[in-house]
Write an enzyme that holds these catalytic residues in place. Structure first.
Site, PDB file in Angstrom:
ATOM      1  N   LYS A 158       0.811  -1.213   0.000  1.00 13.96           N
ATOM      2  CA  LYS A 158       0.000   0.000   0.000  1.00 13.96           C
ATOM      3  C   LYS A 158       0.848   1.268   0.000  1.00 13.96           C
ATOM      4  CE  LYS A 158      -4.329  -1.946   1.461  1.00 13.96           C
ATOM      5  NZ  LYS A 158      -4.021  -3.381   1.620  1.00 13.96           N
TER       6      LYS A 158
HETATM    7  C1  PLP Z   1      -4.687  -4.430   0.965  1.00 16.07           C
HETATM    8  C2  PLP Z   1      -3.943  -5.711   0.828  1.00 16.07           C
HETATM    9  C3  PLP Z   1      -4.309  -6.701  -0.115  1.00 16.07           C
HETATM   10  C4  PLP Z   1      -5.541  -6.573  -0.990  1.00 16.07           C
HETATM   11  O1  PLP Z   1      -5.444  -5.581  -1.959  1.00 16.07           O
HETATM   12  P1  PLP Z   1      -6.769  -5.040  -2.702  1.00 16.07           P
HETATM   13  O2  PLP Z   1      -6.316  -3.895  -3.500  1.00 16.07           O
HETATM   14  O3  PLP Z   1      -7.712  -4.658  -1.603  1.00 16.07           O
HETATM   15  O4  PLP Z   1      -7.302  -6.166  -3.509  1.00 16.07           O
HETATM   16  C5  PLP Z   1      -3.524  -7.833  -0.214  1.00 16.07           C
HETATM   17  N1  PLP Z   1      -2.439  -8.011   0.571  1.00 16.07           N
HETATM   18  C6  PLP Z   1      -2.065  -7.099   1.503  1.00 16.07           C
HETATM   19  C7  PLP Z   1      -0.874  -7.382   2.352  1.00 16.07           C
HETATM   20  C8  PLP Z   1      -2.788  -5.910   1.653  1.00 16.07           C
HETATM   21  O5  PLP Z   1      -2.404  -5.017   2.576  1.00 16.07           O
END
Ligand code: PLP
Length: 463
Positions: A112
């Site tokens: 993120k």
């Molecule tokens: C947020 C997240 C996801 C999922 O991503 P999306 O964009 O919501 O599909 C997968 N793995 C981790 C570690 C995350 O923080």
């Protein structure tokens, strides 16, 4: 570039307004009016670019002249200078045709950061340009909160408040949020669940006079800036792998929750990147895998899993895909979403389902299978997967053909989810930045789950 809503009731807005709006005012999601189409020549030129150079080219297509190129370049450079790896998102080869795209080299060790480092700088830029204070309010099950806080800590013109469920996030996630001591950060630990936190946020955003008085802004994954930032690494990884393998059929396997990350891959493909297959991996909360395989989009019962950032029943970005699935027809999307609200499900059959299955293949990974995959990769490749990435790896093992070149998106560093990894008697040494968190004092306010109590905290903090 203008942005329109998937429900068609918002007049086309520019990039900055689209970022600030978050959710479209008609309840839909914002999408670019036209998807830029890349020529073969452009793709060829892009192969030589560094990550920040590539990011600048991608953003330029979507921002147009609203931000001067020199300013945009500085925003991009600042955002990716905080990453620990010179490639920003390096690709690791594990085996013949088997790659992992490591997206966790940012400040909070989760993917993120790729989007939220940029969004944080962008908000700060907008605050300076418009001479106004931006108040960010969000809820997190762990990764988003830490990443959003890192994106804006210490920045002028921005205050951020993040709600997390008290003692229901992983230890490292909690420390990443609560050891930040900048005055513009408020951590509220809510006695309740993540759903309680989300409900509170939703209700506060629905309180229009409160929202406007404090210029409340969101950071959740429906923000179009986050999607755009995430398209960049599909290009970057594709070029690197194509170069190493002399192959052009390259698939990506994506651990999926809210459909943001995989939608970014879909967008890159629509722009002209010749991705072979997009593999959608879910954990036991498998609404999206059932949608792709059976055509039924209907929430099931919530399951707690080892990959909590994917414990999602209703995927907030899914509506964007519906929009393209139905040829950018906002009326159809509006009636499907109304049907979903009324009946709790959407059913797709025939040719439309065939199109879905041409766009994605999908697999849902059970808890034991997730841990088995961690063990298997650790033994075979001496490579430690975090539980989210393990879902992506398991799906790719299941769905990719023998010898097919596949890139698994690694969405988090394993140190963030040591609780799950220890179940397989694997011990890891934390990176020093994570180890250091354990010695820092924590700053958080524990609150009950009533809106009034939280509003009171916010008013004090914002004033
Ligand atoms: C947020 C997240 C996801 C999922 O991503 P999306 O964009 O919501 O599909 C997968 N793995 C981790 C570690 C995350 O923080």
């Amino acid at each position: 570039m203008k942005y329109i809503s998937t429900r068609g009731q918002v007049s086309p807005t520019g990039f900055i307004d689209a970022i600030l709006m978050g959710l479209a005012d008609d309840g839909g999601l914002l999408v670019p009016k036209h998807i830029p189409q890349l020529s073969d020549d452009t793709l060829k030129q892009w192969q030589k670019l560094t990550y920040p150079e590539l990011a600048l080219e991608v953003f330029s297509l979507y921002v147009n002249n609203e931000i001067p190129r020199a300013d945009l370049k500085k925003l991009v450079d600042d955002s990716y200078a905080t990453f620990r790896h010179e490639d920003v998102t390096p690709v690791r080869r594990l085996d013949n045709g088997r790659y992992v795209l490591e997206l966790f080299h940012g400040p909070t060790f989760a993917f993120k950061d790729v989007a939220l480092q940029f969004l944080g700088n962008l908000y700060s830029y907008v605050s300076r340009k418009t001479n106004s204070i931006i108040h960010i309010l969000g809820a997190t099950s762990g990764d988003t909160g830490a990443s959003a806080i890192e994106g804006v800590r210490g920045k002028e013109g921005i205050r951020i408040c993040i709600l997390h469920p008290h003692q229901k996030v992983s230890k490292v996630q909690e420390l990443q949020m609560t050891t930040v001591n900048d005055a513009n950060v408020l951590n509220l630990a809510v006695e309740g669940t993540f759903d309680d936190c989300q409900r509170i946020i939703k209700e506060l955003f629905a309180d229009v006079s409160f929202k406007h008085r404090y210029h409340l802004r969101a950071i959740n994954s429906i923000n179009i800036a986050r999607i755009l930032a995430q398209t960049v690494y599909y290009f970057y990884a594709y070029f690197q792998v194509a170069n190493k393998e002399h192959a052009d059929k390259i698939s990506f396997s994506v651990p999926t929750g809210n459909f943001g990350d995989i939608f970014a891959g879909y967008l890159a493909q629509r722009m002209g990147l010749p991705i072979h297959k997009l593999i959608l991996a879910t954990n036991e909360n498998n609404i999206l895998a059932r949608f792709v395989n059976e055509g039924v989009y209907q929430p099931g019962a919530f399951r707690g899993t080892y990959s909590p950032s994917m414990d999602i029943q209703v995927a907030s970005n899914f509506e964007r895909y519906l929009f393209y699935l139905y040829g950018e027809d906002a009326d159809t999307v509006t009636s499907l979403m109304a049907q979903f609200k009324a009946e709790g499900r959407i059913v797709i059959t025939g040719d439309v389902l065939k199109r879905v299955q041409a766009d994605f293949s999908a697999y849902s990974v059970e808890n034991e299978e997730c841990l088995n995959t961690i063990s298997a990769y650790y033994e075979k490749y001496s490579y430690l997967l975090d539980p989210h990435t393990a879902c992506g790896a398991a799906a790719s093992d299941k769905l990719a053909a023998e010898g097919e070149v596949t890139v698994v998106l690694s969405t988090a560093h394993p140190a963030k989810f040591d609780e799950a990894i220890r179940l397989r008697n694997i011990s890891q040494t934390y990176p020093e930045q994570i180890q250091a968190l354990f010695d820092k004092p924590q700053i958080q306010t524990v609150v009950g789950g009533s809106n009034e109590e939280i509003k009171k905290q916010l008013v004090t903090f914002f004033n």
